[in-house]
Design a protein around this motif. Structure first.
Motif, short mmCIF file in Angstrom:
data_model
loop_
_atom_site.label_atom_id
_atom_site.label_comp_id
_atom_site.label_asym_id
_atom_site.label_seq_id
_atom_site.Cartn_x
_atom_site.Cartn_y
_atom_site.Cartn_z
N GLY A 157 15.84 19.40 -29.17
CA GLY A 157 14.77 18.42 -29.05
C GLY A 157 13.37 18.93 -29.33
N ASP A 158 13.24 20.20 -29.74
CA ASP A 158 11.91 20.76 -30.00
C ASP A 158 11.41 20.43 -31.41
OD1 ASP A 158 11.58 22.94 -27.67
OD2 ASP A 158 13.65 22.94 -28.40
N ALA A 260 9.47 -3.62 -37.90
CA ALA A 260 8.97 -4.02 -36.59
C ALA A 260 10.08 -3.88 -35.55
CB ALA A 260 8.46 -5.45 -36.64
N LEU A 261 11.31 -4.27 -35.93
CA LEU A 261 12.45 -4.17 -35.04
C LEU A 261 12.72 -2.70 -34.69
CD1 LEU A 261 14.72 -5.88 -33.76
CD2 LEU A 261 16.07 -5.50 -35.83
N MET A 262 12.66 -1.84 -35.70
CA MET A 262 12.89 -0.41 -35.48
C MET A 262 11.85 0.15 -34.49
SD MET A 262 11.57 2.77 -36.37
CE MET A 262 10.72 2.75 -37.96
N GLN A 263 10.59 -0.24 -34.70
CA GLN A 263 9.54 0.31 -33.83
C GLN A 263 9.69 -0.18 -32.38
OE1 GLN A 263 6.40 -0.73 -36.45
NE2 GLN A 263 6.43 1.28 -37.46
N GLU A 264 10.12 -1.43 -32.24
CA GLU A 264 10.35 -1.97 -30.90
C GLU A 264 11.49 -1.20 -30.21
OE1 GLU A 264 10.79 -6.31 -31.02
OE2 GLU A 264 12.43 -6.03 -29.57
N ARG A 265 12.55 -0.92 -30.98
CA ARG A 265 13.70 -0.19 -30.46
C ARG A 265 13.29 1.23 -30.04
NH1 ARG A 265 17.19 -1.96 -34.53
NH2 ARG A 265 16.29 -0.43 -35.89
N VAL A 266 12.45 1.87 -30.85
CA VAL A 266 11.98 3.22 -30.54
C VAL A 266 11.18 3.22 -29.23
CG1 VAL A 266 10.32 5.00 -31.27
CG2 VAL A 266 12.05 4.15 -32.87
N ARG A 267 10.30 2.21 -29.09
CA ARG A 267 9.51 2.12 -27.83
C ARG A 267 10.44 1.99 -26.63
NH1 ARG A 267 5.79 -0.70 -30.85
NH2 ARG A 267 6.77 -2.72 -30.44
N GLU A 268 11.45 1.12 -26.74
CA GLU A 268 12.38 0.90 -25.64
C GLU A 268 13.16 2.18 -25.31
OE1 GLU A 268 13.15 -1.17 -23.38
OE2 GLU A 268 15.20 -0.63 -22.83
N LEU A 269 13.67 2.87 -26.36
CA LEU A 269 14.46 4.08 -26.11
C LEU A 269 13.58 5.20 -25.55
CD1 LEU A 269 16.89 4.04 -29.17
CD2 LEU A 269 17.46 3.55 -26.79
N ASN A 270 12.34 5.30 -26.04
CA ASN A 270 11.44 6.33 -25.50
C ASN A 270 11.14 6.06 -24.03
OD1 ASN A 270 11.29 8.11 -27.67
ND2 ASN A 270 9.47 7.14 -28.57
N GLU A 288 17.88 22.67 -15.97
CA GLU A 288 16.82 22.73 -16.98
C GLU A 288 16.92 21.49 -17.86
OE1 GLU A 288 17.28 26.12 -19.57
OE2 GLU A 288 15.41 25.71 -20.66
N ILE A 289 15.78 20.89 -18.12
CA ILE A 289 15.74 19.76 -19.06
C ILE A 289 15.01 20.24 -20.30
CG2 ILE A 289 14.98 17.38 -19.40
CD1 ILE A 289 14.87 17.17 -16.29
N PHE A 290 15.68 20.15 -21.44
CA PHE A 290 15.10 20.66 -22.68
C PHE A 290 14.08 19.66 -23.23
CE2 PHE A 290 18.74 23.19 -21.99
CZ PHE A 290 18.72 24.30 -22.80
N GLU A 291 13.45 20.01 -24.34
CA GLU A 291 12.47 19.13 -25.00
C GLU A 291 13.14 17.80 -25.35
OE1 GLU A 291 9.81 17.93 -25.47
OE2 GLU A 291 8.41 19.59 -25.39
N ASP A 292 12.34 16.80 -25.60
CA ASP A 292 12.94 15.46 -25.73
C ASP A 292 12.32 14.65 -26.85
OD1 ASP A 292 10.44 15.04 -24.79
OD2 ASP A 292 11.01 13.59 -23.28
N LYS A 293 12.06 15.27 -27.98
CA LYS A 293 11.35 14.53 -29.04
C LYS A 293 12.24 13.55 -29.81
CE LYS A 293 7.34 16.50 -28.43
NZ LYS A 293 6.67 16.00 -27.22
#
Ligand SMILES: *Cc1c(COP(=O)(O)O)cnc(C)c1O
Length: 352
Positions: A157-158, A260-270, A288-293
């Motif tokens: 995730g880095d 627009a749908l993709m960006q909405e989905r990204v906001r929800e998943l983030n 330990e929780i690793f990076e989460d990008k």
């Protein structure tokens, strides 16, 4: 002699990629392949299926170029980013002679593609801070034709540090190509290195519709590079790589509404990712929780095997990385919708 002995030496020696689908398992919550949790309605017409498709469907190329901020002649569409990886190797590496560099732990297909093509692998592991080991990479650069970096890196995730990358691009100059795999870049678009294509003709960026665009099922990926590199790759790609139905769906996904749908989905998943991480921090079984990008979080547990088994018991399929160097007890969780994340947390709360 048997038929098996007729296969190429490299193929006989090969262990195929253990894809999430191949590993399989019985479950109802699939969080092991970094897929999007829901499918979206697209329409397909059968009108042109009697004809061979365009090698490079122009509307898909043009929309992706506009989205990525490059010229259309800097884009190649392929059967997923996986085919892009293989095309780079087949175009630039001589079998039995050339080598590629990988920085493990990272995405498995760079090594598998190299092996299938009979191309050698130089491993330069990530540093303890999980960054590419720039000094070591530069010192071994003359041994390789291509360096594969992944940003955000699957599974840790880095992000790849930008200054180190720029320095590497300058050092490599025209002697080696640097591939930056941006399969998850929609989850942190500000970190893209696509702008560097204008300054560094030895940079290649790979992308996909499989993750944030929720289209793993259509197999559609992209290579972004100089027009010169794209025309070399285009010599090697199959004559009709992109089925017409795939092009039709990709076109819709890259339209204004699709984006627009993709960006909405990204906001929800983030948002789900932030919530999951906050909860994980309070659990005694988490070390330990690793990076989460990306749309996933790698977690080191006190007992990774136990967590993996308990999840499986509850029908939740995760991806186990505990047998990879430096990732003992680590399991990768794909971010899904709220109900799926709740199910994961319910199992974890019961583990002491
Ligand atoms: C999923 C993934 C890919 C493969 O993408 P496809 O377009 O589905 O082939 C490539 N690179 C990384 C790092 C991935 O995680």
């Amino acid at each position: 002699m048997s038929i098996k002995d007729l296969a190429r030496r490299a193929v006989r020696a090969l262990t195929p990629y253990q894809s999430a689908r191949r590993i399989g398992g019985k479950g109802h919550v699939w969080l092991n392949a970094n897929e999007a949790p829901l499918a979206y309605p697209f329409t397909i017409s059968a009108d042109r299926l009697n004809r061979y498709p365009e090698c490079q469907p122009p509307q898909v190329v043009d929309s992706y170029a506009a989205y990525a901020g490059v010229n259309a002649d800097q884009v190649l569409v392929s059967r997923g980013a996986d085919e892009a990886i293989e095309l780079v190797i087949r175009t630039f590496c001589e079998a039995g002679q050339d080598q590629v560099m990988i920085c493990p732990p990272t995405y498995g297909m760079y090594a598998i593609s190299a092996e299938t093509c009979g191309v050698g692998i130089v491993e330069v592991p990530l540093t303890t801070r999980r960054q590419p080991d720039w000094g070591e990479i530069k010192s071994r650069l003359s041994d390789v034709k291509v360096v594969f970096l992944c940003s955000p890196n699957n599974p840790t995730g880095d992000l790849v540090g930008r200054d180190g990358l720029i320095d590497l691009l300058e050092t490599a100059d025209s002697r080696a190509l640097i591939v930056v795999d941006e399969a998850y870049i929609e989850f942190c678009p500000e970190a893209s290195v696509v702008d560097l294509l204008a300054r560094y003709p030895n940079l290649i960026v790979t992308r996909t519709l499989s993750k944030a665009f929720a289209l793993a099922g259509i197999r559609c990926g992209f290579t972004l590079a100089s027009a010169e590199i794209i025309s070399l790759l285009a010599k090697v790609i199959a004559p009709y790589p992109i089925p017409d139905p795939v092009a039709q769906i990709a076109k819709q996904a890259l339209s204004k509404d699709g984006m627009a749908l993709m960006q909405e989905r990204v906001r929800e998943l983030n948002a789900q990712k932030a919530r999951l991480k906050a909860e994980l921090k309070t659990l005694p079984c988490v070390r330990e929780i690793f990076e989460d990008k990306g749309n996933f979080v790698l977690v080191r547990f006190t007992d990774g095997a136990r967590v993996f088994a308990a999840m499986k018991e509850s029908g939740i399929i995760l991806r186990d990385f505990s047998n990879k160097p430096t990732l003992a007890d680590s399991v990768r969780i794909t971010i899904g919708y709220q109900g799926e994340m709740d199910a994961v947390l319910t199992v974890l709360r019961d583990i002491r």
